[in-house]
Design a protein around this motif. Structure first.
Motif, PDB file in Angstrom:
ATOM      1  N   ARG B   2       0.834  -1.192   0.000  1.00 50.97           N
ATOM      2  CA  ARG B   2       0.000   0.000   0.000  1.00 50.97           C
ATOM      3  C   ARG B   2       0.877   1.253   0.000  1.00 50.97           C
ATOM      4  NH1 ARG B   2      -2.695   0.827   4.693  1.00 50.97           N
ATOM      5  NH2 ARG B   2      -1.451  -0.762   5.741  1.00 50.97           N
ATOM      6  N   THR B   4       0.493   5.864  -0.732  1.00 48.41           N
ATOM      7  CA  THR B   4      -0.356   7.004  -1.120  1.00 48.41           C
ATOM      8  C   THR B   4       0.488   8.012  -1.884  1.00 48.41           C
ATOM      9  OG1 THR B   4       0.116   8.155   0.957  1.00 48.41           O
ATOM     10  CG2 THR B   4      -1.865   6.781   0.899  1.00 48.41           C
ATOM     11  N   ILE B   5      -0.184   8.713  -2.786  1.00 52.29           N
ATOM     12  CA  ILE B   5       0.448   9.798  -3.551  1.00 52.29           C
ATOM     13  C   ILE B   5      -0.256  11.087  -3.149  1.00 52.29           C
ATOM     14  CG2 ILE B   5       0.946  10.722  -5.859  1.00 52.29           C
ATOM     15  CD1 ILE B   5       2.195   7.982  -5.473  1.00 52.29           C
ATOM     16  N   ALA B  56       5.347  10.056  -2.665  1.00 54.02           N
ATOM     17  CA  ALA B  56       4.757   8.745  -2.398  1.00 54.02           C
ATOM     18  C   ALA B  56       5.140   8.334  -0.979  1.00 54.02           C
ATOM     19  CB  ALA B  56       5.272   7.723  -3.408  1.00 54.02           C
ATOM     20  N   GLY B 103       4.761  -0.386  -8.500  1.00 52.54           N
ATOM     21  CA  GLY B 103       3.862   0.516  -9.237  1.00 52.54           C
ATOM     22  C   GLY B 103       3.874   1.948  -8.734  1.00 52.54           C
ATOM     23  N   ILE B 104       4.840   2.280  -7.886  1.00 56.58           N
ATOM     24  CA  ILE B 104       4.858   3.629  -7.303  1.00 56.58           C
ATOM     25  C   ILE B 104       5.234   4.678  -8.356  1.00 56.58           C
ATOM     26  CG2 ILE B 104       5.939   5.121  -5.563  1.00 56.58           C
ATOM     27  CD1 ILE B 104       6.234   2.612  -3.782  1.00 56.58           C
ATOM     28  N   LYS B 106       4.845   4.512 -11.603  1.00 65.88           N
ATOM     29  CA  LYS B 106       3.729   4.664 -12.536  1.00 65.88           C
ATOM     30  C   LYS B 106       2.608   5.481 -11.891  1.00 65.88           C
ATOM     31  CE  LYS B 106       0.926   1.995 -15.751  1.00 65.88           C
ATOM     32  NZ  LYS B 106       0.748   0.676 -16.382  1.00 65.88           N
ATOM     33  N   ALA B 107       2.351   5.247 -10.611  1.00 62.61           N
ATOM     34  CA  ALA B 107       1.301   6.003  -9.913  1.00 62.61           C
ATOM     35  C   ALA B 107       1.672   7.482  -9.801  1.00 62.61           C
ATOM     36  CB  ALA B 107       1.070   5.404  -8.531  1.00 62.61           C
ATOM     37  N   GLY B 110       1.166   8.904 -13.248  1.00 56.20           N
ATOM     38  CA  GLY B 110      -0.270   8.995 -13.517  1.00 56.20           C
ATOM     39  C   GLY B 110      -0.911  10.162 -12.788  1.00 56.20           C
ATOM     40  N   ALA B 111      -0.435  10.424 -11.564  1.00 62.38           N
ATOM     41  CA  ALA B 111      -0.969  11.553 -10.790  1.00 62.38           C
ATOM     42  C   ALA B 111      -0.590  12.878 -11.447  1.00 62.38           C
ATOM     43  CB  ALA B 111      -0.456  11.489  -9.357  1.00 62.38           C
TER      44      ALA B 111
END
Lengths: 152, 152
Positions: B2, B4-5, B56, B103-104, B106-107, B110-111
């Motif tokens: 888990r 968060t961004i 992140a 996937g951090i 990429k996240a 994406g953000a």
């Protein structure tokens, strides 16, 4: 030759568009120009402009063979380096060929330099970057500091 | 894992400074980093920030071996191309080595993409540029449009 340097106004954008295209033609890449005076007008003015622009103008009696009196421009904006911090990036510096050799390019660049914040603290002075020094050959000093050194 | 961004806050700047240095060490250029969390705090916040940053974070139970829970960041800002107009420039994208593969990165990217204005009119969509794709290998789509294509 007399000339003036001033902040571009929205009504200068057709001239700026014309000179952006002249520069692109010089670089043999006119097909790359995807924007027009409309985007320049939208993006360069108001409280949070995407770029800053200064234009050089000559008096009517010195107008170009095509009738233009706006004969040069410089476009710059702030970027940020995670190594060096605040950075002024000069995107374009252009003077029409028939007006070169009159100190207009140097005056445009000097006017940019005067607009860049400076302070006693070295860390408050922004770094300066550009890609477009192919035709600029001089050394610019400001406030006792060498801002730009171009020797080749 | 888990994570968060979120938009960076001034109190994140010590972590951002640490990761900027980690990235510079990875590039074998740690001596190039001339700024610290103080400049980052001064320049990235307020009404006219010089850069935008997302961080992140992982929960406490996933903290790094050195005790860090802020494990990645992305820094971007707007620039301007006289050929293409509004441009988003991504200065840094970094995820700590021990947190990669989750996937951090990429996240984070994406953000950023979600923060970029987009509209029906193609000309309102900013161009995207970066230098730092050496570790990013994916294709990012947003609103049916390919924003970033990195195949090698």
């Amino acid at each position: 030759m007399r000339f003036t340097i001033s902040a571009a106004k929205p009504e200068d954008c057709k001239d700026i568009e014309r000179m952006i295209m002249e520069l692109a033609v010089y670089e043999n890449m006119p097909d790359q120009v995807k924007i027009s005076h409309k985007e320049l007008e939208r993006d360069g003015f108001g409280p949070n402009p995407f770029y800053h622009c200064l234009v050089a103008e000559v008096p009517e009696e010195h107008k170009s063979k095509d009738g233009n009196t706006t004969v040069g421009y410089v476009i710059f904006f702030y970027t940020y380096s995670t190594w060096k911090g605040r950075t002024v990036y000069m995107e374009d510096l252009y003077v029409m060929p028939e007006f070169r050799g009159n100190g207009i390019g140097k005056a445009l660049l000097g006017a940019v330099a005067k607009l860049i914040p400076h302070g006693e603290q070295k860390e408050n002075r922004p770094h300066f970057e550009t890609w477009c020094f192919f035709k600029v050959r001089f050394l610019l000093r400001l406030h006792g500091r060498i801002l730009i050194r171009v020797l080749s």
